[in-house]
Write a protein that holds these residues in place. Structure first.
Motif, PDB file in Angstrom:
ATOM      1  N   THR A 762       3.868  26.888  38.096  1.00  0.00           N
ATOM      2  CA  THR A 762       3.400  26.397  39.395  1.00  0.00           C
ATOM      3  C   THR A 762       3.115  24.900  39.325  1.00  0.00           C
ATOM      4  O   THR A 762       2.771  24.362  38.267  1.00  0.00           O
ATOM      5  N   LEU A 763       3.236  24.263  40.465  1.00  0.00           N
ATOM      6  CA  LEU A 763       2.905  22.848  40.609  1.00  0.00           C
ATOM      7  C   LEU A 763       1.910  22.734  41.750  1.00  0.00           C
ATOM      8  O   LEU A 763       2.121  23.266  42.832  1.00  0.00           O
ATOM      9  N   GLY A 764       0.829  22.035  41.518  1.00  0.00           N
ATOM     10  CA  GLY A 764      -0.247  21.990  42.499  1.00  0.00           C
ATOM     11  C   GLY A 764      -1.382  22.904  42.075  1.00  0.00           C
ATOM     12  O   GLY A 764      -1.399  23.434  40.963  1.00  0.00           O
ATOM     13  N   ASP A 765      -2.320  23.137  42.963  1.00  0.00           N
ATOM     14  CA  ASP A 765      -3.478  23.978  42.645  1.00  0.00           C
ATOM     15  C   ASP A 765      -3.159  25.448  42.884  1.00  0.00           C
ATOM     16  O   ASP A 765      -3.824  26.149  43.643  1.00  0.00           O
ATOM     17  N   LEU A 766      -2.093  25.929  42.264  1.00  0.00           N
ATOM     18  CA  LEU A 766      -1.727  27.337  42.280  1.00  0.00           C
ATOM     19  C   LEU A 766      -1.836  27.862  40.855  1.00  0.00           C
ATOM     20  O   LEU A 766      -1.521  27.163  39.898  1.00  0.00           O
ATOM     21  N   LYS A 767      -2.269  29.097  40.710  1.00  0.00           N
ATOM     22  CA  LYS A 767      -2.482  29.669  39.382  1.00  0.00           C
ATOM     23  C   LYS A 767      -1.806  31.026  39.313  1.00  0.00           C
ATOM     24  O   LYS A 767      -2.061  31.908  40.130  1.00  0.00           O
ATOM     25  N   LEU A 768      -0.925  31.182  38.322  1.00  0.00           N
ATOM     26  CA  LEU A 768      -0.267  32.457  38.099  1.00  0.00           C
ATOM     27  C   LEU A 768      -1.250  33.420  37.448  1.00  0.00           C
ATOM     28  O   LEU A 768      -1.791  33.146  36.372  1.00  0.00           O
ATOM     29  N   VAL A 769      -1.511  34.553  38.111  1.00  0.00           N
ATOM     30  CA  VAL A 769      -2.550  35.468  37.647  1.00  0.00           C
ATOM     31  C   VAL A 769      -2.111  36.220  36.400  1.00  0.00           C
ATOM     32  O   VAL A 769      -2.861  36.342  35.429  1.00  0.00           O
ATOM     33  N   GLU A 770      -0.889  36.742  36.383  1.00  0.00           N
ATOM     34  CA  GLU A 770      -0.435  37.514  35.245  1.00  0.00           C
ATOM     35  C   GLU A 770       1.054  37.278  35.024  1.00  0.00           C
ATOM     36  O   GLU A 770       1.793  36.982  35.967  1.00  0.00           O
TER      37      GLU A 770
END
Length: 944
Positions: A762-770
């Motif tokens: 991800t790019l930006g304030d996104l977070k991959l949970v799993e």
């Protein structure tokens, strides 16, 4: 899941770095291993099948060597295994081996252990093969008579599922379950049986309910909940049945279960619009809010109360419950209090406003004694604003409110004091009869004000509205009291006794940039001393502000003294007294100017403040009628105009709200007669239970009801090309701050793809949970992979990645297919909201919603710097002298903005800090440029 038709209800985590065992080793462990080895081998088989492996050779091995075992762990794993293993041949016929498995099912249904029986019954609910279920029906029926309730309630669920999917296997299921329900004593079994009748045979469910409707209040809460659901569904489909069940719903309002009370109150509102019903439901909601400790529950129930208020006929009923609603203020959560105060304010009327004000005054006084909670200051601010609104809508209440609120002008919480000041300013302008009271209270608390912003506002009010000789003299007395002995400089030098305060004890607080109501910028800074001396603590407030270098209050003081002096001259005919009063006012201004020019204050006086004080001195020395009108009339006229505009906006918004709530019926609207209407057309209201389910699922089905296929296809993003060995496309589902990517992966080759992994970043304030688990794709097979992404902040983001895989049997390196980027738009999850001007300016300062560019230059002359700008923007026709004057200076900065943002930029330039010019002096100042370009809005600061 290996394909769309293979459904798995149990998910097992697997480590991605472990090597899959061979079929031969698994077979050996299953045949000859101990119980523990067989358990581990069976787990590995389950994981391999979940990942798409075909292991047909192990089926008979498991039937022969594992199925007869009585170990409970083995039996649990077998239920998972039989759930996922293919049970049919490719042409759809049941495997012959399944006959042996079916016999094992039958033995487990007759097992003496109730847990094994119940687990097997729960497993049978997931079977989709009627050939497997048909021989088991006698054993399933027999489980309805088992001694243990765990077996009986799971038997009911199994019969319900089988009846729903394969009705021919048990056609008498509704009658069987009805007889079971009549004789059953356990609450959980009765609940499951009643739930089945609701969905399978509603008439039988109603027959049972009619026999025990008077005992419903004695049932358990789980059974009461399904009874409420049945009543709602019946009355929703057939409104003529409402009178039959409304008494039962009334009784359920007294249930000991909060969930039952909540559902019963919601159902009662839909069944009846009578005032008694609405009052009972609202009272039930209020009791739930007060008794429940979970703040989320309180907010949900408050929303239901607000929905009740939106109905025009219900508002009158809720107005009588305002005092009960205010009991919710005992909750310490700020959000609950905020919603409660807003609801009470919407319901206030001339009948209950006096009681409301009394309660709010008590709450305000209570917050003055409680300081340990972090939200106390914000709560006090909410109370002040609510009282302000009540006083504006009901002027008779203002006299009761003002004395209590005026005490908070001396509060250390500047936000609450500012709200009080705004309220006082509006009240003193609108209510002429309250002016003497306000002036009296203001003079009483004036000496206790310790915040410079509040002090300035209080000075302005006193200077503007003191109209009698006694009040004017009182203002002058309070000013002298707050200023201390004058002249200030001589007095301070005497106190210093020749000692100078060390510079290392003085620290500057960071400057805070604020946005005024006009959209311009001001910089508010303060100096703090690390160890204040005794004499600094004993200083009067106004002198303390001046010694700290805040001379903006001095300009406000000069304006106030000028107003009261001009008014005093008009009121008093004695020339000697006139000259004495004016001379005293001018003496105060002069001594403040003298203080600003000396080195005693922590910051010198600014040129703007010098100009304002000098102007006031000139006005007092001349006393012209024109200046008298400007100082004593124009200011008040501007305030009156601003309040009139604000009042007009409030009336307009209230009118719009009332128009929304008023149900207008057109002359040609059809009349609905219940007797002539079909059952499915009797009511246009939506099913509340269905709406709750949709809300829990993100509410997507409801929004996309008009054209669900088109709206869903619009959110599909193609990730790879059609000619790539692996084709992928993603459906992006956004639900508030959760983003779910449903990625379809298709194997377009004739090879088996192993360890096919979707790798995302991800790019930006996104977070991959799993991280998605690897898959094995058969030739031309497909699978769906889901990835969850969390949104951390409100900004656009990009999701990118690739698909990597190994080709079965090939010795080459891992293959990689690069995916197209998925752009997440901020508008998909941002929620609109409103805030006041003051809140906006505060958030602007806190969050720094600007992009700042710092320009460092060795140029020491402003003319030379502007010339450099003009040259860089190819505007040689302008001279620096012209650029410095008026509009041309802004044009130069505008051109500089275009050089940053491009030729299509439209810039709005403002001088934030004045430039100081002098021989060999460095250029010192800030120009703030807000520009709008093709890419959007941005704001740059040029520090030179």
């Amino acid at each position: 899941m290996t394909a769309a038709e293979n459904v798995c209800y149990t998910l097992i985590n697997v480590a991605s770095d472990s090597e899959p065992p061979s079929e031969v080793s698994l077979k050996a462990d299953l045949e000859k291993g101990e119980i523990k080895a067989k358990t581990e081998a069976l787990k590995k088989v389950i994981i391999m099948i979940l990942n798409g492996e075909k292991l047909p050779g192990l089926l008979m091995t498991i039937i022969r060597f594992v199925l007869p075992l009585q170990d409970h762990t083995i039996k649990k794993l077998l239920l998972v295994f039989w759930e996922i293993v293919p049970k049919t041949t490719p042409d759809g016929k049941l495997l012959q081996e399944m006959i042996l498995v079916c016999d094992a099912y039958r033995k487990d249904l007759q097992h003496p252990n109730e847990f094994i029986r119940g687990s097997t019954l729960r497993f049978l609910c997931k079977l989709k093969e009627s050939e497997l279920l048909e021989p088991l029906m006698p054993a399933i029926r027999a489980c309805l008579e088992h001694r243990h309730s765990y077996v009986r309630r799971n038997a009911v669920l199994a019969i319900y599922t089988i009846y729903r999917n394969f009705e021919h296997l048990i056609p008498d299921a509704p009658e069987l379950i009805h007889d079971f329900l009549v004789n059953e004593k356990d609450a959980s079994c009765k609940r499951n049986a009643f739930m089945m009748l609701i969905h399978a045979d509603q008439d039988r469910a109603l027959d049972y309910l009619s026999t025990c409707i008077d005992q419903v209040h004695t049932f358990g809460d789980i059974l009461q909940l399904v009874i409420v659901e049945l009543i709602y569904k019946v009355c929703h489909a057939n409104p003529s049945e409402r009178a039959r069940f409304i008494r039962c719903i009334y009784n359920l309002l007294q249930s000991s279960s909060p969930a039952v009370k909540y559902e019963a109150a919601g159902t009662l509102v839909t069944l009846s619009s009578a005032p008694t019903a609405i009052k009972a439901a609202a009272q039930c909601y209020i009791d739930l809010i007060i008794k429940e400790s979970d703040n989320n529950v309180k907010l949900i129930v408050l929303d239901r109360l607000i929905e009740l208020k939106e109905h025009p006929t219900h508002e009158r009923v809720l107005q009588d419950l305002v005092m009960d609603i205010l009991r919710v203020l005992s909750t310490p959560d700020l959000e609950v209090r905020k919603k409660t105060l807003q609801l009470a304010l919407d319901l206030v009327s001339s009948r209950n406003v006096e009681e409301l004000v009394i309660v709010l005054k008590k709450e305000v006084i209570k917050t003055n004694n409680v300081t340990e909670h972090e939200d106390t200051d914000k709560y006090r601010q909410l109370l002040v604003r609510t009282l302000h609104s009540c006083s504006v809508r009901f002027p008779d209440m203002a006299a009761n409110v003002i004395p209590v609120l005026m005490e908070f002008l001396s509060d250390t919480n500047e936000a609450a004091a500012a709200d009080v000041l705004e309220f006082v300013r509006e009240a003193i302008q609108r209510f002429d009869n309250l002016r003497p009271l306000i002036i009296e209270k203001m003079l009483e608390v004036f000496h206790a004000i310790r915040t410079v912003k509040i002090y300035r506002g209080a000075l302005w009010i006193l200077g503007e509205y003191c109209s009698t000789k006694e009040d004017i003299q009182s203002v002058m007395t309070e000013v002298r009291r707050s200023l201390g002995e004058i002249p200030i400089v001589e007095n301070e030098i005497k106190k210093e006794t020749g000692e100078v305060k060390p510079e290392d004890e003085v620290s500057a607080a960071p400057a805070q940039k604020l946005v005024t109501e006009m959209g311009t910028y001001v910089t508010q800074s303060a100096l703090s001393s690390s160890r204040p001396s005794k004499k600094e603590e004993d200083r009067p407030p106004l002198r303390g502000f001046l010694m700290d270098g805040d001379f903006y209050v001095a300009a406000s003081l000069a304006t106030t003294l000028t107003k009261v002096a001009l008014r005093y001259v008009a009121l008093v005919q004695d020339k000697k007294k006139q000259n004495s009063f004016v001379a005293e006012a001018m003496l105060i201004m002069v001594t403040v100017l003298h203080l600003g020019k000396c080195s005693l204050p922590k910051k010198p006086i600014t040129d703007d403040d010098v100009d304002r004080i000098s102007l006031c001195l000139k006005v007092l020395s001349e006393c012209s009628p024109l200046m008298n009108d400007i100082f004593n009339k124009e200011c008040r006229r501007s305030l009156s105009h601003m309040l009139a505009v604000r009042l007009e906006e409030e009336k307009l918004s209230q009118k719009k709200e009332s128009e929304k709530r008023n149900v207008t019926v057109q002359a040609d609207d059809p009349i609905s007669f219940m007797q002539l209407t079909a059952k499915n057309e009797m009511t246009s209201k939506e099913d509340q239970f269905q709406l709750s389910l949709l809300a829990a699922m993100g509410n997507t089905q409801r929004k996309e009801a008009a054209d669900p296929l088109a709206s869903k296809l619009n959110k599909v993003t193609q990730l790879t090309g059609f000619s790539d060995p692996v084709y992928a496309e993603a459906y992006v589902h956004v639900n508030q701050y959760d983003i779910v990517l449903d990625v379809l992966v298709v194997n377009q080759t004739s090879d088996t793809l192993q360890n096919c992994t979707l790798e995302l970043a991800t790019l930006g304030d996104l977070k991959l949970v799993e991280k998605p688990s690897p898959l094995t794709l058969a030739p031309h097979d497909f699978a769906n992979i889901k990835a969850n992404v969390k949104v951390a902040s409100t900004e656009n983001g990009i999701i990118f990645g690739n698909i990597v895989y190994d080709v079965s049997g090939a010795a080459s390196d891992r293959n990689c297919v690069v995916l197209s980027d998925i752009h997440i738009d901020i508008m998909d999850y941002i929620q609109p909201a409103s805030c006041t001007d003051a809140e906006f300016r505060q958030m602007w300062a806190e969050f720094e919603w600007e992009n700042k560019v710092t320009v460092n230059t060795n140029i020491t002359e402003l003319n030379e710097y502007l010339q450099h700008i003009l040259k860089s923007t190819n505007m040689k026709c302008l001279t620096p002298e012209k650029a410095l004057s008026g509009f041309c200076g802004f044009m130069a900065a505008n051109l500089y903005a275009r050089s940053i943002f491009g030729e299509d930029a439209l810039a709005n330039v403002s001088i934030e800090k004045p430039f100081h010019l002098g021989p060999d002096a460095p250029v010192n100042g800030h120009i703030r440029i807000r520009a709008k370009s093709q890419v959007g809005h941005s704001c740059h600061t040029v520090n030179s």
